[in-house]
Scaffold this active site. Structure first.
Site, PDB file in Angstrom:
ATOM      1  CG  LEU A   1      17.613  -4.744   7.230  1.00  0.00           C
ATOM      2  CD1 LEU A   1      19.105  -4.764   6.950  1.00  0.00           C
ATOM      3  CD2 LEU A   1      17.271  -5.824   8.276  1.00  0.00           C
TER       4      LEU A   1
ATOM      5  CB  CYS B   1      -0.970  -7.911   4.592  1.00  0.00           C
ATOM      6  SG  CYS B   1      -2.337  -7.561   3.474  1.00  0.00           S
TER       7      CYS B   1
ATOM      8  CG  ASN C   1       3.022 -10.854   3.120  1.00  0.00           C
ATOM      9  OD1 ASN C   1       3.733 -10.298   2.291  1.00  0.00           O
ATOM     10  ND2 ASN C   1       1.725 -10.605   3.210  1.00  0.00           N
TER      11      ASN C   1
ATOM     12  CD  GLU D   1      -2.936  -1.191   2.220  1.00  0.00           C
ATOM     13  OE1 GLU D   1      -3.111  -0.197   2.943  1.00  0.00           O
ATOM     14  OE2 GLU D   1      -3.519  -2.275   2.397  1.00  0.00           O
TER      15      GLU D   1
ATOM     16  CE  LYS E   1       3.590   1.253   3.222  1.00  0.00           C
ATOM     17  NZ  LYS E   1       3.911   0.264   2.179  1.00  0.00           N
TER      18      LYS E   1
HETATM   19  P1  NAD Z   1     -10.210  -4.861   1.114  1.00  0.00           P
HETATM   20  O1  NAD Z   1     -10.963  -5.101   2.369  1.00  0.00           O
HETATM   21  O2  NAD Z   1      -9.656  -3.519   0.836  1.00  0.00           O
HETATM   22  O3  NAD Z   1     -11.121  -5.263  -0.140  1.00  0.00           O
HETATM   23  C1  NAD Z   1     -11.863  -6.426  -0.205  1.00  0.00           C
HETATM   24  C2  NAD Z   1     -13.176  -6.096  -0.901  1.00  0.00           C
HETATM   25  O4  NAD Z   1     -13.910  -7.297  -1.110  1.00  0.00           O
HETATM   26  C3  NAD Z   1     -14.091  -5.186  -0.093  1.00  0.00           C
HETATM   27  O5  NAD Z   1     -14.378  -4.021  -0.833  1.00  0.00           O
HETATM   28  C4  NAD Z   1     -15.336  -6.029   0.163  1.00  0.00           C
HETATM   29  O6  NAD Z   1     -16.536  -5.275   0.142  1.00  0.00           O
HETATM   30  C5  NAD Z   1     -15.292  -6.985  -1.009  1.00  0.00           C
HETATM   31  N1  NAD Z   1     -16.075  -8.203  -0.794  1.00  0.00           N
HETATM   32  C6  NAD Z   1     -16.115  -9.006   0.303  1.00  0.00           C
HETATM   33  N2  NAD Z   1     -16.994 -10.004   0.101  1.00  0.00           N
HETATM   34  C7  NAD Z   1     -17.517  -9.831  -1.144  1.00  0.00           C
HETATM   35  C8  NAD Z   1     -18.481 -10.534  -1.912  1.00  0.00           C
HETATM   36  N3  NAD Z   1     -19.059 -11.625  -1.433  1.00  0.00           N
HETATM   37  N4  NAD Z   1     -18.784 -10.076  -3.139  1.00  0.00           N
HETATM   38  C9  NAD Z   1     -18.188  -8.962  -3.637  1.00  0.00           C
HETATM   39  N5  NAD Z   1     -17.272  -8.259  -2.955  1.00  0.00           N
HETATM   40  C10 NAD Z   1     -16.935  -8.688  -1.716  1.00  0.00           C
HETATM   41  O7  NAD Z   1      -9.051  -5.948   1.102  1.00  0.00           O
HETATM   42  P2  NAD Z   1      -7.638  -5.847   0.352  1.00  0.00           P
HETATM   43  O8  NAD Z   1      -6.699  -5.087   1.186  1.00  0.00           O
HETATM   44  O9  NAD Z   1      -7.867  -5.467  -1.057  1.00  0.00           O
HETATM   45  O10 NAD Z   1      -7.170  -7.367   0.415  1.00  0.00           O
HETATM   46  C11 NAD Z   1      -7.794  -8.362  -0.348  1.00  0.00           C
HETATM   47  C12 NAD Z   1      -6.953  -9.619  -0.279  1.00  0.00           C
HETATM   48  O11 NAD Z   1      -5.680  -9.380  -0.890  1.00  0.00           O
HETATM   49  C13 NAD Z   1      -6.629 -10.119   1.116  1.00  0.00           C
HETATM   50  O12 NAD Z   1      -6.575 -11.511   1.109  1.00  0.00           O
HETATM   51  C14 NAD Z   1      -5.251  -9.543   1.391  1.00  0.00           C
HETATM   52  O13 NAD Z   1      -4.524 -10.301   2.327  1.00  0.00           O
HETATM   53  C15 NAD Z   1      -4.617  -9.638   0.030  1.00  0.00           C
HETATM   54  N6  NAD Z   1      -3.546  -8.658  -0.210  1.00  0.00           N
HETATM   55  C16 NAD Z   1      -3.675  -7.383   0.233  1.00  0.00           C
HETATM   56  C17 NAD Z   1      -2.669  -6.441  -0.023  1.00  0.00           C
HETATM   57  C18 NAD Z   1      -2.759  -5.035   0.500  1.00  0.00           C
HETATM   58  O14 NAD Z   1      -1.751  -4.349   0.494  1.00  0.00           O
HETATM   59  N7  NAD Z   1      -3.897  -4.563   0.958  1.00  0.00           N
HETATM   60  C19 NAD Z   1      -1.553  -6.833  -0.778  1.00  0.00           C
HETATM   61  C20 NAD Z   1      -1.480  -8.149  -1.245  1.00  0.00           C
HETATM   62  C21 NAD Z   1      -2.478  -9.055  -0.957  1.00  0.00           C
HETATM   63  C1  UGA Z   2       3.202  -5.862   2.734  1.00  0.00           C
HETATM   64  C2  UGA Z   2       4.266  -6.434   1.784  1.00  0.00           C
HETATM   65  O1  UGA Z   2       5.384  -5.550   1.746  1.00  0.00           O
HETATM   66  C3  UGA Z   2       3.691  -6.599   0.369  1.00  0.00           C
HETATM   67  O2  UGA Z   2       4.663  -7.217  -0.458  1.00  0.00           O
HETATM   68  C4  UGA Z   2       2.453  -7.482   0.445  1.00  0.00           C
HETATM   69  O3  UGA Z   2       1.854  -7.622  -0.815  1.00  0.00           O
HETATM   70  C5  UGA Z   2       1.455  -6.876   1.403  1.00  0.00           C
HETATM   71  O4  UGA Z   2       2.063  -6.713   2.718  1.00  0.00           O
HETATM   72  C6  UGA Z   2       0.253  -7.744   1.592  1.00  0.00           C
HETATM   73  O5  UGA Z   2       0.327  -8.951   1.461  1.00  0.00           O
HETATM   74  O6  UGA Z   2      -0.763  -7.168   1.893  1.00  0.00           O
HETATM   75  P1  UGA Z   2       2.152  -3.452   3.191  1.00  0.00           P
HETATM   76  O7  UGA Z   2       1.533  -4.101   4.374  1.00  0.00           O
HETATM   77  O8  UGA Z   2       1.308  -2.642   2.299  1.00  0.00           O
HETATM   78  O9  UGA Z   2       2.844  -4.566   2.260  1.00  0.00           O
HETATM   79  O10 UGA Z   2       3.324  -2.489   3.682  1.00  0.00           O
HETATM   80  P2  UGA Z   2       4.873  -2.672   4.057  1.00  0.00           P
HETATM   81  O11 UGA Z   2       5.635  -1.626   3.372  1.00  0.00           O
HETATM   82  O12 UGA Z   2       5.329  -4.059   3.881  1.00  0.00           O
HETATM   83  O13 UGA Z   2       4.857  -2.330   5.616  1.00  0.00           O
HETATM   84  C7  UGA Z   2       4.187  -3.149   6.541  1.00  0.00           C
HETATM   85  C8  UGA Z   2       4.487  -2.691   7.946  1.00  0.00           C
HETATM   86  O14 UGA Z   2       5.846  -2.947   8.286  1.00  0.00           O
HETATM   87  C9  UGA Z   2       4.265  -1.196   8.181  1.00  0.00           C
HETATM   88  O15 UGA Z   2       3.624  -1.015   9.423  1.00  0.00           O
HETATM   89  C10 UGA Z   2       5.661  -0.625   8.199  1.00  0.00           C
HETATM   90  O16 UGA Z   2       5.767   0.520   9.003  1.00  0.00           O
HETATM   91  C11 UGA Z   2       6.432  -1.781   8.815  1.00  0.00           C
HETATM   92  N1  UGA Z   2       7.861  -1.774   8.426  1.00  0.00           N
HETATM   93  C12 UGA Z   2       8.232  -1.973   7.139  1.00  0.00           C
HETATM   94  C13 UGA Z   2       8.837  -1.591   9.401  1.00  0.00           C
HETATM   95  O17 UGA Z   2       8.524  -1.422  10.608  1.00  0.00           O
HETATM   96  N2  UGA Z   2      10.162  -1.616   9.035  1.00  0.00           N
HETATM   97  C14 UGA Z   2      10.547  -1.821   7.753  1.00  0.00           C
HETATM   98  O18 UGA Z   2      11.762  -1.841   7.493  1.00  0.00           O
HETATM   99  C15 UGA Z   2       9.567  -2.005   6.778  1.00  0.00           C
END
Ligand code: NAD
Ligand code: UGA
Length: 429
Positions: A250, A260, A208, A155, A320
């Site tokens: 680091l 996540c 992760n 993010e 973050k």
């Molecule tokens: P999010 O909560 O932002 O989005 C999920 C969306 O799915 C919501 O808008 C919700 O309304 C919708 N939803 C739930 N049930 C539904 C249904 N039955 N029909 C239609 N829509 C429905 O979640 P996110 O952060 O986008 O994460 C989604 C997945 O991806 C998770 O498994 C997460 O671990 C993974 N992921 C997230 C990130 C990240 O940085 N946020 C990065 C990599 C992977």
């Molecule tokens: C993390 C991974 O970096 C992504 O590759 C992955 O797709 C995602 O989770 C996911 O599966 O959702 P994100 O959670 O968006 O991404 O952000 P990061 O930049 O990884 O930071 C995560 C947390 O770790 C934050 O709270 C950040 O402040 C902390 N962090 C990160 C530290 O404390 N130290 C660091 O050196 C790096």
């Protein structure tokens, strides 16, 4: 290609938009009506740099649309990505009920071949359950494939990360699915790791968990630095030049948060347990992370003595910088600990204030860092927003009742802070 994303959140909306930008026809489905209405009216439900412009451009070119109807999404597409949330259950396991619901709905609706791709982060073997669910609900008895294609975006830099991936991981069971996904990912010009579905699922949890382990490791080293007078910034720099270690992840600080790392660690520990392996290493990663948040509060306490009725200013609420996401933000734990001891909290975040207002009670939300500083006994930095690095620290000092800064993200130089007359404590310095 014709693509549907079910779940238009941080992953589905951003990935879908990027695919549209590459010329695909993308339809994003979400059952949250408010979110879809906002998108249909030109609004964007999340803060993600570069996203608004990209959505507008692709909606304008009729390559990106939004709907609450999964039937509409499935009919309009050949590839369907499941990108719904997979939140933690109280026992740490991933809640896969949204994944199941969506798999069932896709199966009941599809009338021609579909490639169903799990994009959500899920425990190993979820692919098999998706396949089973689709099979038993396959109303029109059409051919389908299931694949896994985990997402690695961060993010705050999501658009950049999707467009410039380090690698693409694809888990498949058929040549047909492999061909479609190879073609979809050709424009990205990144290495493709083609494997089976279970390995792809494990790559995501292992990645992760490894990154979280790196953070807890450096936080543990920071604790030794504090006890010995060494400087964690220099220690991390010295380690990071070794390409086998690398500099990233680091940064010692107030611990990791977000939707996540905490959830995926818990889910990985849980699935390991289920298969008879006690993943003690990851349990310790969690413990160290919890201790880091307590450490921030301990530092405040050491600096101001009694917490009751002390005014504490918090700079940064999001988990973050460059995001408005407050899910599992370390600031939440720190604020709750301070409040439980009677501290009075003032806070500011450049973009997460609206979300923070839905979480916190009894906090004074301020318009900028200077208003936070006004009359406080101590300032705590919880998110390393660039704008905090550039503030007028002399003005901040003049406004504070006591010039104490606890820097949970090590954004300031201790020597300079001392020169300015602050009592300054970072992490591991
Ligand atoms: P999010 O909560 O932002 O989005 C999920 C969306 O799915 C919501 O808008 C919700 O309304 C919708 N939803 C739930 N049930 C539904 C249904 N039955 N029909 C239609 N829509 C429905 O979640 P996110 O952060 O986008 O994460 C989604 C997945 O991806 C998770 O498994 C997460 O671990 C993974 N992921 C997230 C990130 C990240 O940085 N946020 C990065 C990599 C992977
Ligand atoms: C993390 C991974 O970096 C992504 O590759 C992955 O797709 C995602 O989770 C996911 O599966 O959702 P994100 O959670 O968006 O991404 O952000 P990061 O930049 O990884 O930071 C995560 C947390 O770790 C934050 O709270 C950040 O402040 C902390 N962090 C990160 C530290 O404390 N130290 C660091 O050196 C790096």
């Amino acid at each position: 290609m014709r693509i549907c994303f079910v779940g238009a959140g941080y992953v589905g909306l951003v990935t879908g938009t990027c695919f549209a930008d590459l010329g695909n026809d993308v339809i994003c489905v979400d059952n949250n009506e408010e979110k879809i209405n906002l998108l249909k009216n030109g609004g964007v439900p999340i803060y993600e740099p570069g996203l608004n412009e990209m959505i507008a451009r692709n909606v304008g070119k009729n390559r990106l649309s939004f709907t609450t109807s999964i039937t509409e999404g499935v009919e309009a597409s050949d590839i369907i990505f499941i990108a719904v949330n997979t939140p933690p259950l109280p026992n740490g396991d991933a809640d896969l009920s949204f994944v199941e619901t969506v798999s069932k709905e896709i199966a009941q609706t599809m009338k021609t071949y579909k490639l169903i791709v799990e994009k959500s982060t899920v425990p190993v073997e979820t692919g098999e359950w998706i396949k089973h669910t689709v099979q038993i609900n396959n109303k029109h008895q059409v051919e389908f494939d299931v694949a896994s294609n985990p997402e690695f975006l961060r993010e705050g830099t999501a658009v950049h990360d999707i467009m410039n991936p380090d690698r693409i991981v694809i888990g498949v069971e058929s040549a047909r699915a492999e061909k479609i996904l190879r073609e979809l990912y050709t424009p990205f010009n990144a290495p493709i790791v083609m494997t089976d579905i279970k390995s792809a699922e494990l790559i995501k949890h292992a990645s992760n968990s490894f990154l979280a382990t790196k953070i807890s490791f450096i936080n543990a080293v920071a604790n030794i630095c504090e006890r010995t007078g060494a400087d964690i910034i220099k220690v991390a720099e010295g380690m990071g030049y070794d390409t086998r270690i690398s500099k990233s992840f680091l940064n010692a600080g107030a611990g990791f948060g977000g939707s996540c790392f905490p959830k995926d660690l818990a889910a990985f520990i849980h699935i390991a347990q289920k298969y008879g392996y006690d993943f003690k290493l990851l349990k310790e990663v969690e413990n160290i992370n919890n201790e880091q948040k307590k450490l921030v509060v301990t530092k405040v306490k050491k600096a101001v003595w009694i917490l009751k009725d002390k005014k504490i200013g918090i700079l940064g609420l999001a988990f973050k910088p460059n995001t408005d996401d407050m899910r599992r933000a370390p600031a939440i734990d720190v604020i709750e600990m301070l409040q439980s001891e009677g501290s009075v909290i003032k806070a500011f975040d450049p973009v997460a204030m609206d979300r923070a207002k839905q979480i916190f009670k009894n906090i004074t939300f301020c318009k900028d860092p200077y208003e936070v500083a006004e009359g406080v006994d101590c300032l705590v930095i919880m998110t390393e927003w660039n704008e905090f690095k550039e503030i007028d620290l002399s003005l901040v000092k003049d406004k504070m009742a006591n010039p104490i800064i606890i820097d949970g993200r090590n954004i300031y130089d201790p020597a300079k802070m001392k020169e300015l007359g602050f009592v300054y404590h970072g992490i591991g310095r």
